[in-house]
Design a protein around this motif. Structure first.
Motif, PDB file in Angstrom:
ATOM      1  N   LYS A 160      31.999  39.419  44.100  1.00  0.00           N
ATOM      2  CA  LYS A 160      31.671  38.613  45.282  1.00  0.00           C
ATOM      3  C   LYS A 160      32.949  38.122  45.964  1.00  0.00           C
ATOM      4  CE  LYS A 160      28.915  34.644  46.778  1.00  0.00           C
ATOM      5  NZ  LYS A 160      28.025  33.529  46.339  1.00  0.00           N
ATOM      6  N   THR A 161      33.945  37.725  45.161  1.00  0.00           N
ATOM      7  CA  THR A 161      35.223  37.264  45.720  1.00  0.00           C
ATOM      8  C   THR A 161      35.895  38.368  46.518  1.00  0.00           C
ATOM      9  OG1 THR A 161      35.523  35.725  43.869  1.00  0.00           O
ATOM     10  CG2 THR A 161      37.493  36.303  45.150  1.00  0.00           C
ATOM     11  N   PHE A 162      35.884  39.572  45.955  1.00  0.00           N
ATOM     12  CA  PHE A 162      36.524  40.715  46.614  1.00  0.00           C
ATOM     13  C   PHE A 162      35.811  41.098  47.909  1.00  0.00           C
ATOM     14  CE2 PHE A 162      38.806  42.886  42.761  1.00  0.00           C
ATOM     15  CZ  PHE A 162      39.555  41.735  42.584  1.00  0.00           C
ATOM     16  N   GLU A 163      34.506  40.858  47.954  1.00  0.00           N
ATOM     17  CA  GLU A 163      33.726  41.249  49.127  1.00  0.00           C
ATOM     18  C   GLU A 163      33.897  40.269  50.295  1.00  0.00           C
ATOM     19  OE1 GLU A 163      29.817  41.496  47.469  1.00  0.00           O
ATOM     20  OE2 GLU A 163      30.067  43.580  46.809  1.00  0.00           O
ATOM     21  N   ASP A 164      34.483  39.129  50.040  1.00  0.00           N
ATOM     22  CA  ASP A 164      34.729  38.140  51.096  1.00  0.00           C
ATOM     23  C   ASP A 164      35.710  38.728  52.113  1.00  0.00           C
ATOM     24  OD1 ASP A 164      35.683  36.010  52.675  1.00  0.00           O
ATOM     25  OD2 ASP A 164      35.276  34.568  51.087  1.00  0.00           O
ATOM     26  N   ALA A 165      35.310  38.749  53.349  1.00  0.00           N
ATOM     27  CA  ALA A 165      36.140  39.363  54.403  1.00  0.00           C
ATOM     28  C   ALA A 165      37.508  38.707  54.519  1.00  0.00           C
ATOM     29  CB  ALA A 165      35.406  39.285  55.749  1.00  0.00           C
ATOM     30  N   GLY A 166      37.619  37.459  54.130  1.00  0.00           N
ATOM     31  CA  GLY A 166      38.887  36.757  54.267  1.00  0.00           C
ATOM     32  C   GLY A 166      39.802  36.898  53.061  1.00  0.00           C
ATOM     33  N   PHE A 167      39.348  37.644  52.044  1.00  0.00           N
ATOM     34  CA  PHE A 167      40.155  37.730  50.825  1.00  0.00           C
ATOM     35  C   PHE A 167      41.395  38.597  51.030  1.00  0.00           C
ATOM     36  CE2 PHE A 167      41.021  39.376  46.478  1.00  0.00           C
ATOM     37  CZ  PHE A 167      41.306  38.154  45.876  1.00  0.00           C
ATOM     38  N   LYS A 168      41.245  39.691  51.768  1.00  0.00           N
ATOM     39  CA  LYS A 168      42.409  40.536  52.044  1.00  0.00           C
ATOM     40  C   LYS A 168      43.405  39.770  52.901  1.00  0.00           C
ATOM     41  CE  LYS A 168      43.670  45.137  53.711  1.00  0.00           C
ATOM     42  NZ  LYS A 168      43.198  46.424  54.279  1.00  0.00           N
ATOM     43  N   GLY A 169      44.648  39.749  52.471  1.00  0.00           N
ATOM     44  CA  GLY A 169      45.681  38.991  53.162  1.00  0.00           C
ATOM     45  C   GLY A 169      45.870  37.598  52.614  1.00  0.00           C
ATOM     46  N   LYS A 170      44.984  37.184  51.698  1.00  0.00           N
ATOM     47  CA  LYS A 170      45.071  35.847  51.121  1.00  0.00           C
ATOM     48  C   LYS A 170      46.260  35.758  50.162  1.00  0.00           C
ATOM     49  CE  LYS A 170      42.171  32.375  48.851  1.00  0.00           C
ATOM     50  NZ  LYS A 170      40.825  32.061  48.306  1.00  0.00           N
ATOM     51  N   THR A 171      46.870  34.580  50.090  1.00  0.00           N
ATOM     52  CA  THR A 171      47.988  34.344  49.175  1.00  0.00           C
ATOM     53  C   THR A 171      47.476  33.708  47.896  1.00  0.00           C
ATOM     54  OG1 THR A 171      49.578  34.081  50.981  1.00  0.00           O
ATOM     55  CG2 THR A 171      50.183  33.156  48.843  1.00  0.00           C
ATOM     56  N   LEU A 172      47.795  34.322  46.770  1.00  0.00           N
ATOM     57  CA  LEU A 172      47.425  33.811  45.462  1.00  0.00           C
ATOM     58  C   LEU A 172      48.712  33.560  44.689  1.00  0.00           C
ATOM     59  CD1 LEU A 172      44.548  36.349  44.617  1.00  0.00           C
ATOM     60  CD2 LEU A 172      44.304  34.059  45.598  1.00  0.00           C
ATOM     61  N   GLY A 173      49.123  32.294  44.596  1.00  0.00           N
ATOM     62  CA  GLY A 173      50.408  32.013  43.970  1.00  0.00           C
ATOM     63  C   GLY A 173      51.501  32.699  44.771  1.00  0.00           C
ATOM     64  N   PRO A 174      52.393  33.464  44.102  1.00  0.00           N
ATOM     65  CA  PRO A 174      53.469  34.146  44.826  1.00  0.00           C
ATOM     66  C   PRO A 174      53.058  35.522  45.373  1.00  0.00           C
ATOM     67  CG  PRO A 174      53.793  34.410  42.476  1.00  0.00           C
ATOM     68  CD  PRO A 174      52.568  33.556  42.631  1.00  0.00           C
ATOM     69  N   PHE A 175      51.769  35.868  45.266  1.00  0.00           N
ATOM     70  CA  PHE A 175      51.313  37.202  45.631  1.00  0.00           C
ATOM     71  C   PHE A 175      50.391  37.170  46.855  1.00  0.00           C
ATOM     72  CE2 PHE A 175      51.884  36.911  41.014  1.00  0.00           C
ATOM     73  CZ  PHE A 175      52.866  37.876  40.821  1.00  0.00           C
ATOM     74  N   THR A 176      50.502  38.219  47.685  1.00  0.00           N
ATOM     75  CA  THR A 176      49.649  38.351  48.857  1.00  0.00           C
ATOM     76  C   THR A 176      48.779  39.590  48.699  1.00  0.00           C
ATOM     77  OG1 THR A 176      51.331  37.337  50.266  1.00  0.00           O
ATOM     78  CG2 THR A 176      49.594  38.609  51.363  1.00  0.00           C
ATOM     79  N   VAL A 177      47.472  39.415  48.860  1.00  0.00           N
ATOM     80  CA  VAL A 177      46.518  40.504  48.647  1.00  0.00           C
ATOM     81  C   VAL A 177      46.675  41.565  49.725  1.00  0.00           C
ATOM     82  CG1 VAL A 177      44.075  41.114  48.515  1.00  0.00           C
ATOM     83  CG2 VAL A 177      44.878  38.949  47.521  1.00  0.00           C
TER      84      VAL A 177
END
Length: 535
Positions: A424-441
């Protein structure tokens, strides 16, 4: 794969074996089948059942390993050498054995490889509707003596030495005289320890290291097969092969290797050095045409890895101008490419490595490949260690830091809820490009594979997230356990900074692991504070 108590139920094994026989393409009548396994508890009763069912179904001949012993790679070779129709293998791979543990039965095809989904699906469908099985009654067959016999006057049985054919075959692949000369040279201080973990490769290891290479008995340990694997877990990793790891460090052994219960997996270590399986595939591929006669003669057609395996072998493929394939977890996917002449060397991060010499992963093949590399490297520069080989590889290709966290026998509902949450998290349209800690999707998905040979499609093979810097996180539920669920978490990052080449993988990967645990909320869904095994 199920618990022994399940296979011991009245008619359970009979029904399952009948389903296998009924699913053989073209039917079982007149076929020749190889039979054997890793010697785990319940193997001999299961083989006697197979004999009676084979006779009842019109099978022409069974080729059975002496005492029921036949490693998975040796079985693949036997099927191919004797042109058998297929084989019935009795193994639960690297899982524990004994009356309260695991047992398994699988079918291999004429090419020596695991049955494809079309056949396994047919077996499963038959098990849901089966109403009878066909048997011929008769006394148990003595499996201890090599030779030919007849069962009930209708079924030919050849009891074969399970070791000789396989070791002879390896001698045509590798330069045994070079390896023996290196290992036994008066000037060589290179020491070896092989640990069979009380699994099927014990007799093979003794035949190879002691009888063939002329090493002392002290070069092998835990080489007597046991129905319960000596009470241990026959999985060649740093956790379950601790006796080998401790011996290598304590005694300063140059080269340590272990194999699993059925002989298709391997671990390579040196003093102070662990060779990650992903790196092992890449290094074998890089050295193959330098020191292994099989590849010097036939060349390397292509390379491949399972999707969760690190991209180290991809870099080797690029440098050598070779095609590299990324496939789902499962050796049958490699087999298709091999049969089509597209693939020579491949592997999985789960300690499985192999080539097109057979159609299964092959633990001892990988060990001898590494001994070939060490012999060649020491010929170039005496005193070369396993760590030296690793460092030399990193200096050319960089290092793919990689680790796998296994959470075994997790509550199935919690595991499925976690996977649903990640999906479900991956299917969120806003997840791509999101910053997680020092990483960007950069990219997310559920791995899908279209076989380039037969066009078959395999979906939902693992949830992955790729980051802008090339790092990856992967989540999979594994089907190799018999109780609960096993969650596998994979993390990978690449570095070409020479100062990092000898860094501890867990320290270097910690920021990525932290992101993976937060992203999946694994602790909440499973209640697990830490993994069962870290690779």
């Amino acid at each position: 794969m199920r618990r022994v108590k399940v296979f011991s139920q009245p008619n359970y094994t009979e029904n399952f074996v009948q389903a296998i026989l009924s699913a053989i393409p073209g039917g079982p009548t007149g076929t020749t089948l190889a039979v054997g396994g890793d010697g785990r508890y319940f193997s001999i009763p299961a083989i006697q059942t197979i004999i009676r069912l084979a006779a009842g179904n019109g099978v022409s001949k069974l080729i059975i390993g002496q005492d029921g012993i036949l490693s998975t790679p040796a079985a693949s070779h036997v099927i191919r050498k004797y042109k058998a129709t297929g084989g019935i293998l009795l193994t639960a791979s690297h899982n524990p054995g004994g009356p309260d543990n695991d047992f398994g039965i699988k079918y291999n095809m004429q090419n020596g490889g695991p049955a494809p989904e079309g056949v396994t699906d047919k077996i499963f469908e038959i098990t849901k509707t089966i109403s009878e099985y066909k048997v011929v009654k008769g006394d148990d067959v003595d499996l201890s003596n090599v030779g030919s016999t007849k069962f009930a006057g209708v079924l030919s049985i050849d009891i074969i030495d399970p070791v000789t054919d396989y070791i002879d075959y390896l001698s045509t692949i590798f330069d045994f005289p070079l390896i023996k000369s290196f290992l036994t040279s008066d000037s060589s201080r290179f020491t070896v320890r092989f640990d069979a973990l009380h699994g099927v490769t014990g007799p093979y290891g003794r035949a190879l290291f002691v009888d063939t290479f002329g090493l002392p008995e002290s070069s092998i340990q835990n080489c007597t097969p046991s129905p319960d694997f000596g009470g241990g877990h026959p999985d060649p990793n740093l956790t379950y092969a601790k006796s080998l790891v401790d011996a290598v460090e304590r005694e300063g052994i140059s080269f340590g290797a272990a194999s699993d219960g059925d002989g298709d997996r391997n671990m390579i270590i040196g003093k102070g050095t662990f060779v990650n399986p992903s790196d092992s595939i890449a290094i074998i591929a890089d050295w193959a045409e330098k020191c292994i006669p099989y590849f010097q003669k036939g060349g390397v057609k292509g390379l491949a890895r399972s999707m969760p395996t690190s991209g180290a072998v991809d870099r080797v493929a690029k440098k050598h101008g070779l095609q590299v394939y990324e496939v789902p977890t499962g050796w049958k996917f490699f087999g298709n490419l091999m049969d089509a002449g597209r693939l020579s060397i491949c592997g999985e991060e789960s300690f499985g490595t192999g080539s097109d010499h057979i159609r299964e992963k092959d633990g001892l093949w990988a060990v001898v490949a590494w001994l070939s590399i060490m012999a060649a490297a020491n010929k170039e520069k005496p005193g070369t260690t396993v760590q030296d080989v690793l460092l030399a590889h990193y200096k050319v290709y960089g290092r793919n830091f990689f680790s796998r966290y296994d959470y075994e026998e997790v509550d199935s509902d919690g595991a499925n809820q976690m996977i649903a949450h990640v999906t479900k998290t991956f299917e969120d349209a806003g997840f791509k490009g999101k910053t997680l800690g020092p990483f960007t999707v950069a990219e997310v998905g559920n791995f899908s594979y279209t076989d380039p040979v037969d066009g078959s499609v395999s979906k939902n093979q693992g949830l992955y997230v790729k980051f802008v810097d090339g790092s990856r996180i992967i989540f999979r539920l594994s089907g190799t356990g018999s109780a609960g669920a096993t969650i596998r978490l994979y993390v990978e990052k690449y570095s070409n900074d020479e100062k990092e080449f000898l860094a501890d993988a867990q320290e270097g990967l910690k920021p990525l692991i932290d992101v993976a645990l937060q992203l999946s909320d694994l602790k909440t869904f499973t209640g697990r504070e830490k993994p069962t095994v870290i690779t």
